[in-house]
Design an enzyme around this catalytic site. Structure first.
Site, short mmCIF file in Angstrom:
data_model
loop_
_atom_site.label_atom_id
_atom_site.label_comp_id
_atom_site.label_asym_id
_atom_site.label_seq_id
_atom_site.Cartn_x
_atom_site.Cartn_y
_atom_site.Cartn_z
N TRP A 130 0.81 -1.22 0.00
CA TRP A 130 0.00 0.00 0.00
C TRP A 130 0.84 1.27 0.00
CZ3 TRP A 130 -4.40 -0.56 -1.99
CH2 TRP A 130 -5.09 -1.77 -1.85
N ASP A 136 -1.18 6.62 6.32
CA ASP A 136 -2.28 5.74 5.96
C ASP A 136 -2.47 4.76 7.11
OD1 ASP A 136 -4.02 3.88 4.94
OD2 ASP A 136 -2.84 3.39 3.16
N LYS A 175 -12.37 -1.48 7.45
CA LYS A 175 -11.63 -2.37 8.36
C LYS A 175 -12.18 -2.24 9.78
CE LYS A 175 -8.60 -2.43 4.85
NZ LYS A 175 -8.34 -3.56 3.95
#
Length: 361
Positions: free
Chosen positions: A101, A172, A196
């Site tokens: 990511w 992030d 999430k």
């Protein structure tokens, strides 16, 4: 049909109490005569939902007054572009790449402006954090970007390793936000996709220091400008109303669990139980990540005999254990232990894994 034990990496398990409350309020929210999905986003009913959600989030995370909270859309992937659009301001930024990511974020930022790779652990298979000696920072960078928890590779930056570098720190936190206390004041901007620990997919949370607002050039689309979204209370356009509503219910649920300190203790226990199973399997299961940066949220593991992978997944599904297949880029297995995954769920998983070893080891 009984609900399964869900270890999906996202969209992920939600607290059953929250799902039941949303179900009860689905047709008529608090006497409004309609669902949250049907009400005006500018009406007093939804405005109260939004205000309460923000207030509860600020309380949970200890968000200082000088930070704005934005409920946006587009996922964390949109933020990969939106962040440099807003913060570069003709300068350069640094990126630390510790997994898929952060690698994607760095690649996307290169399309927007000048960015540097300050450290990269890809040669190690993204199984560790870079050492202090490996990190080469630009003291004049517009910001430093990190991914504090890599969902795919299972690498997490411990809170004690978050240091002041002299430039705004952008993080992030998609896959571990709300799982532990966070020193918000150390960050210039925090962002996270909802699917999430926050709620259903469709909401993107951005927490940004006011000093970083108003830096975007006039050439970027208005809807991509953080300052404009902040001025409009996240409602320049219609926000993801139902997702924000469910997120608000989850914030209330978290407060009932003892807040983030309470969740951190539970999450540590869950992770310890699963890692002990993996490490104690005599090599039948293996986690490749350095012990000092293993994620509490996303636990990848492989079987010594990859020919057993399909059997493991088939039998796990039959036992009511879902979402255990590893990401296609790394293979193997992955168990995501988000807030809504109970201690009991992890115990059931470990019992299954131990029994699988007994029969196949």
């Amino acid at each position: 049909m009984a609900r399964a034990w869900n270890f999906s990496a996202g969209p992920a398990a939600l607290p059953e109490e929250v799902l039941r409350q949303a179900q009860e309020e689905l047709l008529d929210w608090h006497g409004a005569g309609c669902s949250v999905m049907e009400m005006s986003h500018r009406g007093k009913e939804f405005m109260s939902i939004l205000a309460e959600a923000e207030a509860d989030l600020r309380e949970l995370m200890g968000i200082p007054e000088q930070y704005k909270v934005l409920f946006l859309q587009g996922g964390a992937t949109q933020q990969f572009a939106q962040i440099p659009m807003n913060l570069l301001a003709g300068r350069s930024a640094d990126y630390i790449v510790t997994g898929s990511w952060s690698k994607k974020a760095f690649k996307e930022a290169q399309r927007i402006g000048t960015v540097r790779c300050a450290a990269n652990t890809e040669e190690s298979g993204f199984t560790r954090l870079p050492t202090a000696e490996e990190i080469k920072l630009d003291p004049f960078a517009a910001y430093l970007h990190v991914c504090t928890n890599e969902t795919i590779h299972g690498v997490e930056i411990p809170a004690e390793r978050i240091a002041d570098t002299g430039v705004p720190l952008v993080a992030d936190m998609s896959s571990h936000i709300l799982s532990r206390p966070v020193p918000v004041e150390k960050f210039g901007l925090i962002y996270a996709g909802a699917q999430k620990n926050i709620g259903p997919s469709g909401v993107t949370l951005v927490i940004i220091h006011r000093d970083l607002l108003g830096m975007a050039p006039l050439t970027i689309p208005t809807i991509m400008d953080y300052a404009v979204m902040a001025e409009n209370g996240s409602m320049l356009n219609t926000p993801p109303t139902f997702g924000i509503y469910v997120a608000g219910l989850i914030f209330q649920w978290l407060k009932c669990q003892g807040g983030l300190a309470g969740m951190a203790a539970v999450n540590a226990a869950k992770a310890e139980t699963l890692y002990a199973c993996i490490d104690g399997s005599g090599g039948f299961y293996t986690n490749p990540v350095d012990v000092d940066c293993r994620s509490r949220m996303n636990v990848p593991f492989t079987l010594a005999d990859a020919r057993l992978d399909a059997v493991f997944l088939e039998e796990a599904k039959a036992a009511g254990l879902l979402g255990l297949k590893g990401h296609k880029s790394v293979g193997g297995m992955r168990a995501s232990l988000y807030n809504a995954v109970s201690v009991e769920a992890v115990q059931v998983l470990v019992e299954f894994m131990n029994e699988f070893v007994r029969r196949n080891g």
